[in-house]
Design a protein around this motif. Structure first.
Motif, PDB file in Angstrom:
ATOM      1  N   GLU A  16       0.433   7.994   6.511  1.00 32.08           N
ATOM      2  CA  GLU A  16       1.264   8.215   5.319  1.00 32.08           C
ATOM      3  C   GLU A  16       0.493   8.251   4.006  1.00 32.08           C
ATOM      4  O   GLU A  16       0.960   8.852   3.045  1.00 32.08           O
ATOM      5  N   LYS A  17      -0.639   7.604   3.931  1.00 33.81           N
ATOM      6  CA  LYS A  17      -1.321   7.446   2.639  1.00 33.81           C
ATOM      7  C   LYS A  17      -2.633   8.228   2.532  1.00 33.81           C
ATOM      8  O   LYS A  17      -3.476   7.935   1.685  1.00 33.81           O
ATOM      9  N   VAL A  61      -0.733   2.311   7.596  1.00 31.42           N
ATOM     10  CA  VAL A  61      -0.710   3.246   6.457  1.00 31.42           C
ATOM     11  C   VAL A  61      -1.511   4.522   6.715  1.00 31.42           C
ATOM     12  O   VAL A  61      -1.497   5.438   5.893  1.00 31.42           O
ATOM     13  N   VAL A  75       0.836  -1.198   0.000  1.00 33.90           N
ATOM     14  CA  VAL A  75       0.000   0.000   0.000  1.00 33.90           C
ATOM     15  C   VAL A  75       0.875   1.253   0.000  1.00 33.90           C
ATOM     16  O   VAL A  75       0.612   2.210  -0.728  1.00 33.90           O
ATOM     17  N   MET A  76       1.933   1.242   0.787  1.00 34.16           N
ATOM     18  CA  MET A  76       2.823   2.400   0.849  1.00 34.16           C
ATOM     19  C   MET A  76       3.471   2.676  -0.506  1.00 34.16           C
ATOM     20  O   MET A  76       3.744   3.828  -0.845  1.00 34.16           O
ATOM     21  N   TRP A 131      -8.718   8.168   2.217  1.00 34.71           N
ATOM     22  CA  TRP A 131      -8.426   7.889   0.819  1.00 34.71           C
ATOM     23  C   TRP A 131      -9.481   8.592  -0.012  1.00 34.71           C
ATOM     24  O   TRP A 131     -10.621   8.779   0.425  1.00 34.71           O
ATOM     25  N   ASP A 191       0.451   4.296  -5.795  1.00 36.97           N
ATOM     26  CA  ASP A 191      -0.001   5.662  -6.083  1.00 36.97           C
ATOM     27  C   ASP A 191      -1.511   5.717  -6.257  1.00 36.97           C
ATOM     28  O   ASP A 191      -2.094   6.795  -6.294  1.00 36.97           O
ATOM     29  N   LEU A 248      -4.866   9.040  -0.881  1.00 35.77           N
ATOM     30  CA  LEU A 248      -4.589   8.031  -1.902  1.00 35.77           C
ATOM     31  C   LEU A 248      -5.806   7.863  -2.811  1.00 35.77           C
ATOM     32  O   LEU A 248      -6.910   7.589  -2.341  1.00 35.77           O
TER      33      LEU A 248
END
Length: 154
Positions: free
Chosen positions: A85-86, A82, A50-51, A117, A54, A89
């Motif tokens: 950090e994400k 995650v 996942v990290m 997300w 994109d 997304l």
């Protein structure tokens, strides 16, 4: 720089396997150069994948009015690692529902809201009896997300 589109698909039947393969085919359209697409089972994806992504497309079956246990397991293992950090997304949802899919969509919307997300397409729910048109919808979803990544739209 090449971007990475991760397709996470729970495929317990030949029909859902065909749907996942259609998503992948759309994402690998010949006109899309700057994106690599990878199709994986929810059981084979962890925080590292996942990290590195994109964008993500999630394909799950509706099981007892909820997402498949495989998809729930994916979120159980990756959510907190995650989370920070994400955020933002880009993602898209595809639900294969024998009935209406509303419980599955509600659960996924809740999780994706918590992760922050960004759903860049209206979720797709392929309802009822099998229809070959589901494959076109899946192909279009894969192509749209990959093309958006390629063009830098998201």
């Amino acid at each position: 720089m090449t971007k990475r589109l991760l397709i996470i698909a729970h495929t317990p039947s030949p029909n859902t396997t065909a749907m996942a393969e259609a998503v992948l085919a759309g994402a690998r359209h010949e006109d899309i150069d700057g994106v690599t697409a990878d199709l994986r089972s929810p059981f084979d994806v962890g925080p590292d994948e996942v990290m590195a992504a994109d964008g993500i497309i999630l394909l799950t079956t509706e099981n007892l009015g909820y997402m498949a246990g495989a998809m729930k397991d994916f979120f159980d293992r990756t959510y907190y690692p995650v989370l920070e950090e994400k955020q933002g997304l880009p993602c898209a949802l595809i639900i294969r529902a024998g009935h209406d899919g509303t419980g599955t969509r509600r659960a996924l919307d809740t999780i994706l809201t918590g992760l922050r997300w960004k759903q860049v397409r209206e979720p797709v729910t392929c309802r009822g009896d099998w229809d070959e048109a589901f494959l076109d919808t899946c192909r279009e979803t894969g192509m749209a997300l990959a093309a958006g990544l390629d063009a830098g739209v998201f």
